[in-house]
Design a protein around this motif. Structure first.
Motif, mmCIF file in Angstrom:
data_model
loop_
_atom_site.group_PDB
_atom_site.id
_atom_site.type_symbol
_atom_site.label_atom_id
_atom_site.label_comp_id
_atom_site.label_asym_id
_atom_site.label_seq_id
_atom_site.Cartn_x
_atom_site.Cartn_y
_atom_site.Cartn_z
ATOM 1 N N MET A 1 63.694 37.478 48.203
ATOM 2 C CA MET A 1 62.659 38.255 47.746
ATOM 3 C C MET A 1 61.267 37.639 48.061
ATOM 4 N N THR A 2 60.255 38.919 48.514
ATOM 5 C CA THR A 2 58.976 38.439 49.015
ATOM 6 C C THR A 2 58.126 38.215 47.711
ATOM 7 N N THR A 3 57.372 37.091 48.032
ATOM 8 C CA THR A 3 56.336 37.029 47.088
ATOM 9 C C THR A 3 54.885 37.426 47.317
ATOM 10 N N PHE A 4 54.214 38.144 46.786
ATOM 11 C CA PHE A 4 52.852 38.452 46.894
ATOM 12 C C PHE A 4 52.058 37.605 46.231
ATOM 13 N N VAL A 5 51.175 36.947 46.915
ATOM 14 C CA VAL A 5 50.202 36.094 46.266
ATOM 15 C C VAL A 5 48.697 36.796 46.298
ATOM 16 N N LEU A 6 48.481 37.162 45.148
ATOM 17 C CA LEU A 6 46.948 37.846 45.198
ATOM 18 C C LEU A 6 45.982 36.997 44.625
ATOM 19 N N ILE A 7 44.994 36.724 45.695
ATOM 20 C CA ILE A 7 43.692 35.969 45.305
ATOM 21 C C ILE A 7 42.694 36.618 44.907
ATOM 22 N N PRO A 8 41.982 36.532 43.739
ATOM 23 C CA PRO A 8 40.831 37.157 43.469
ATOM 24 C C PRO A 8 39.521 37.009 44.160
ATOM 25 N N GLY A 9 38.563 37.906 44.146
ATOM 26 C CA GLY A 9 37.118 37.681 44.423
ATOM 27 C C GLY A 9 36.231 36.593 43.594
ATOM 28 N N ALA A 10 35.356 36.710 43.678
ATOM 29 C CA ALA A 10 34.275 35.862 43.047
ATOM 30 C C ALA A 10 34.037 36.256 41.624
ATOM 31 N N ALA A 11 34.035 35.411 40.831
ATOM 32 C CA ALA A 11 34.029 35.806 39.239
ATOM 33 C C ALA A 11 35.251 36.769 38.653
ATOM 34 N N ALA A 12 36.222 36.483 39.060
ATOM 35 C CA ALA A 12 37.271 37.296 38.601
ATOM 36 C C ALA A 12 38.679 36.330 38.461
ATOM 37 N N ASP A 13 39.796 36.741 37.953
ATOM 38 C CA ASP A 13 40.871 36.122 37.833
ATOM 39 C C ASP A 13 42.100 36.879 37.632
ATOM 40 N N SER A 14 43.176 36.584 37.484
ATOM 41 C CA SER A 14 44.498 37.083 37.463
ATOM 42 C C SER A 14 44.451 38.572 36.941
ATOM 43 N N ARG A 15 43.746 38.902 35.827
ATOM 44 C CA ARG A 15 43.468 40.099 35.242
ATOM 45 C C ARG A 15 43.195 41.256 36.056
ATOM 46 N N TYR A 16 42.249 40.929 37.145
ATOM 47 C CA TYR A 16 41.945 42.062 37.898
ATOM 48 C C TYR A 16 43.117 42.615 38.658
ATOM 49 N N TRP A 17 44.090 41.682 39.005
ATOM 50 C CA TRP A 17 45.238 42.218 39.687
ATOM 51 C C TRP A 17 46.498 42.904 38.815
ATOM 52 N N ALA B 1 57.290 46.292 39.849
ATOM 53 C CA ALA B 1 58.159 47.574 39.841
ATOM 54 C C ALA B 1 59.174 47.651 41.124
ATOM 55 N N ARG B 2 58.459 47.579 42.358
ATOM 56 C CA ARG B 2 59.086 47.494 43.673
ATOM 57 C C ARG B 2 60.246 46.366 43.992
ATOM 58 N N GLY B 3 60.239 45.334 42.769
ATOM 59 C CA GLY B 3 61.150 44.364 42.947
ATOM 60 C C GLY B 3 60.661 43.158 43.579
ATOM 61 N N HIS B 4 59.446 42.975 43.741
ATOM 62 C CA HIS B 4 58.783 41.806 44.549
ATOM 63 C C HIS B 4 58.379 40.910 43.268
ATOM 64 N N ASP B 5 58.471 39.609 43.928
ATOM 65 C CA ASP B 5 57.630 38.575 42.782
ATOM 66 C C ASP B 5 56.303 38.677 43.159
ATOM 67 N N VAL B 6 55.554 38.293 42.114
ATOM 68 C CA VAL B 6 54.182 38.354 42.271
ATOM 69 C C VAL B 6 53.473 37.105 41.614
ATOM 70 N N VAL B 7 52.360 36.346 42.323
ATOM 71 C CA VAL B 7 51.559 35.205 41.860
ATOM 72 C C VAL B 7 50.296 35.682 41.878
ATOM 73 N N THR B 8 49.547 35.427 40.702
ATOM 74 C CA THR B 8 48.406 35.713 40.678
ATOM 75 C C THR B 8 47.523 34.642 40.064
ATOM 76 N N PRO B 9 47.009 33.300 40.985
ATOM 77 C CA PRO B 9 46.512 32.129 40.351
ATOM 78 C C PRO B 9 45.065 32.545 39.953
ATOM 79 N N ASP B 10 44.701 31.754 38.731
ATOM 80 C CA ASP B 10 43.309 31.812 38.383
ATOM 81 C C ASP B 10 42.385 30.638 39.130
ATOM 82 N N LEU B 11 41.544 31.047 39.903
ATOM 83 C CA LEU B 11 40.704 30.017 40.472
ATOM 84 C C LEU B 11 39.885 29.321 39.485
#
Length: 225
Positions: free
Chosen positions: A1-17, A26-36
């Motif tokens: 399974m592919t993991t998409f790691v989504l890094i936000p821009g400045a002043a943002a967090d995982s809620r953006y993604w 929904a397409r069956g991928h693992d998703v990681v959205t870290p809060d910097l």
């Protein structure tokens, strides 16, 4: 399974993604959205990278997607953990030794933004028109409520890498971006990465305005080698 790691821009967090993460899930991928740790004045870009790497853990088959200022963090991650592909989404492209705070001047961003504002007829202080002109109003309102404090600390120190990592890199620019205009980014990507960027309709916050189309483009990178 592919993991998409989504890094936000400045002043943002995982809620953006969230809308895009839901589409990828929904397409069956693992998703990681870290809060910097963007509101921590002691946190450097290395600390940002540490946060992402900790969130990735032992996962393999990783694609890193970095939005805007996340472009300064993502290559540091790629230097330290195996990454299948790096995708910069409307990203800032750093140069070796360049402090992020000088990026605006060294790339000629100020002039490009002024020209874009004139084309759009946008008042300089109208941030809604700058960032959310194509985002559904309820998502734009939520995003504005979720804005975090952004420390100036990671903008001060030179970018630590001597060269771009060997990770296969793609750039996805937004044709209707008013903050990092498309014409400007085409030049920066050519000069700094030596590649032709891919393009998608939408403004700077395309993860909110067109999450389904963005998820389609990101999953296409699974076979685009």
């Amino acid at each position: 399974m592919t993991t998409f790691v989504l890094i936000p821009g400045a002043a943002a967090d995982s809620r953006y993604w969230r809308p895009t993460a839901d589409e990828l899930g929904a397409r069956g991928h693992d998703v990681v959205t870290p809060d910097l740790p963007c509101d921590d004045d002691s946190a450097t870009l290395d600390d940002y990278a540490d946060t992402v790497i900790k969130a990735v853990g032992v996962r393999t088959d990783v694609i890193v997607v970095a939005h805007s200022f996340g472009g300064f963090t993502a290559p540091l991650v790629c230097e330290r953990v195996p990454v299948r592909r790096l995708v910069l989404l409307a990203g800032m492209v750093p140069a070796p030794g360049e402090p992020p705070g000088t990026w605006w001047t060294s790339t000629g961003w100020e002039a490009a933004r002024r020209e874009q504002d004139e084309r759009d007829g946008r008042a300089p202080d109208d941030e809604t028109a700058l960032f959310f002109h194509d985002v559904p109003p309820h998502l734009a309102a939520e995003a504005r409520r979720n804005v975090r404090d952004q420390s100036a600390t990671p903008f001060a120190d030179p970018w630590p890498l001597a060269k771009w990592p060997s990770t296969p890199t793609a750039f996805l620019l937004c044709r209707d971006d008013r903050f990092l205009p498309a014409t400007f980014l085409r030049r920066v990507v050519r000069e700094r990465l030596g590649i032709v960027p891919d393009e998608i309709d939408g403004g700077h916050n395309v993860a909110l305005s067109r999450p389904q189309a963005l998820a389609d483009r990101l999953t296409a990178y699974l076979t685009d080698y």
